[in-house]
Motif scaffolding. Structure first.
Motif, PDB file in Angstrom:
ATOM      1  N   UNK A   1       1.021  -0.581  -0.347  1.00 23.30           N
ATOM      2  CA  UNK A   1       0.182   0.067  -0.341  1.00 23.30           C
ATOM      3  C   UNK A   1       1.032   1.346  -0.659  1.00 23.30           C
ATOM      4  N   UNK A   2       0.256   2.269  -0.207  1.00 23.40           N
ATOM      5  CA  UNK A   2       1.551   3.400  -0.774  1.00 23.40           C
ATOM      6  C   UNK A   2       0.531   4.687  -0.384  1.00 23.40           C
ATOM      7  N   UNK A   3       0.908   5.569   0.372  1.00 18.23           N
ATOM      8  CA  UNK A   3       0.454   6.696   1.067  1.00 18.23           C
ATOM      9  C   UNK A   3       1.265   8.172  -0.025  1.00 18.23           C
ATOM     10  N   UNK A   4       0.894   8.977  -0.348  1.00 25.04           N
ATOM     11  CA  UNK A   4       1.742   9.864  -1.056  1.00 25.04           C
ATOM     12  C   UNK A   4       1.151  11.170  -0.243  1.00 25.04           C
ATOM     13  N   UNK A   5       2.333  12.194   0.011  1.00 28.83           N
ATOM     14  CA  UNK A   5       1.577  12.935   1.132  1.00 28.83           C
ATOM     15  C   UNK A   5       3.171  14.479   0.385  1.00 28.83           C
ATOM     16  N   UNK A   6       2.087  15.586  -0.552  1.00 30.42           N
ATOM     17  CA  UNK A   6       3.078  16.844  -1.070  1.00 30.42           C
ATOM     18  C   UNK A   6       3.353  17.297   0.303  1.00 30.42           C
TER      19      UNK A   6
END
Length: 291
Positions: free
Chosen positions: A65-70
């Motif tokens: 699972x991948x979480x992306x944070x800008x």
């Protein structure tokens, strides 16, 4: 990115029922769950949106699972050093993000370049008569007395502030974002007006418009850079497969440019664009997965 993993599990479960292999697929799904979640941080530059979404899709393909944070550049490195982020594929070195790398010190591990051939500088339309930063003051009125920049926390902006000081420029460096910069550039070109912006390669604007870098005789921006993959300390032990994929991730400016141009299409979604590119370039992706 989580919703894709959930949909994948649903499809796997359905296939298991149809094939009478429910136990086997359930075990596979459980193994996928146990791989855990990897957190990727990035800055809202078109190049980093492209690369981060592509590697996120590849990690999902490997079962994570991948979480992306800008984040801003400073916050991105801070999150990496504290372990709030696991990895970035967005470190411009040795110049742009050098100060941030010095701050995080031994809390991170540099896995080396994932892309060669970058460049930073001040950019103008090809039709503009000015060719050097040293000539900007003589033509300040043509540029409305300003340089159009990006987000104030970016390393490129820090270097551009140094450029203003070094060349004693009478133009005001205006901060904004990557989006506002390219919008201003497009508007000026449509009206055949002069404009100077902070720019970098790779970027889709060089494929869309005829542009040129201004000469930098004092070499403030430095030479060509690389974009590096940097991970938090301990990732290799916690997620060895993800670490290996991130370590193997490497592509060309041309490949990145393909994704960036796709992201400029009407109603494009960076996640869907990355998914399409990964599907169309499985030969490249397999080299990252089977390292």
């Amino acid at each position: 990115m989580k919703h894709r993993t959930l949909n994948l599990r649903i499809r796997l479960a359905s296939l298991a029922l149809l094939a009478g292999a429910g136990v086997a697929v359930s075990s596979a799904a459980q193994a996928e769950e146990e791989k855990g979640t990897i957190n990727l941080a990035y800055v809202e530059w078109s190049s980093e949106v492209a690369s981060t979404n592509v590697i996120a899709v590849v990690l999902e393909q490997a079962g994570y699972e991948v979480d992306l944070t800008s984040l801003s550049a400073a916050a991105m490195f801070q999150a990496l050093s504290t372990g709030d982020a696991d990895a970035i594929v967005a470190a411009w070195l040795p110049t742009t993000h050098a100060e941030y790398m010095e701050r995080v010190g031994d809390n991170v591990e540099d896995l080396g370049p994932n892309l060669d051939g970058t460049k930073l500088g001040l950019v103008v339309p090809e039709y503009t008569d000015v060719d050097s930063i040293a000539k900007l003051n003589d033509n300040a009125d043509s540029f409305n007395g300003e340089i159009i920049g990006i987000d104030p926390g970016a390393g490129l902006m820090s270097l551009s502030e140094e450029v203003v000081d070094t060349y004693d420029l009478e133009l005001n460096l205006r901060s904004g974002s990557g989006a506002t910069m390219t919008a201003a550039l497009a508007n000026a070109i449509n009206n055949e007006e002069d404009i100077v912006v902070t720019g970098w390669t790779p970027h889709w604007m060089f494929a869309r418009f005829d542009l040129k870098y201004l000469d930098d005789p004092e070499n403030v921006y430095g030479g060509a850079e690389q974009i590096h993959t940097v991970v938090r300390q301990g990732l290799e032990g916690d997620m060895p497969e993800a670490y290996a994929i991130l370590d193997a991730f490497e592509w060309t400016p041309e490949q990145m440019g393909e994704v960036m141009l796709m992201n400029q299409e009407d109603d494009s979604d960076p996640q869907e664009t990355a998914q399409q590119w990964v599907e169309d370039n499985q030969d490249v992706v397999e080299q990252w997965l089977n390292n």
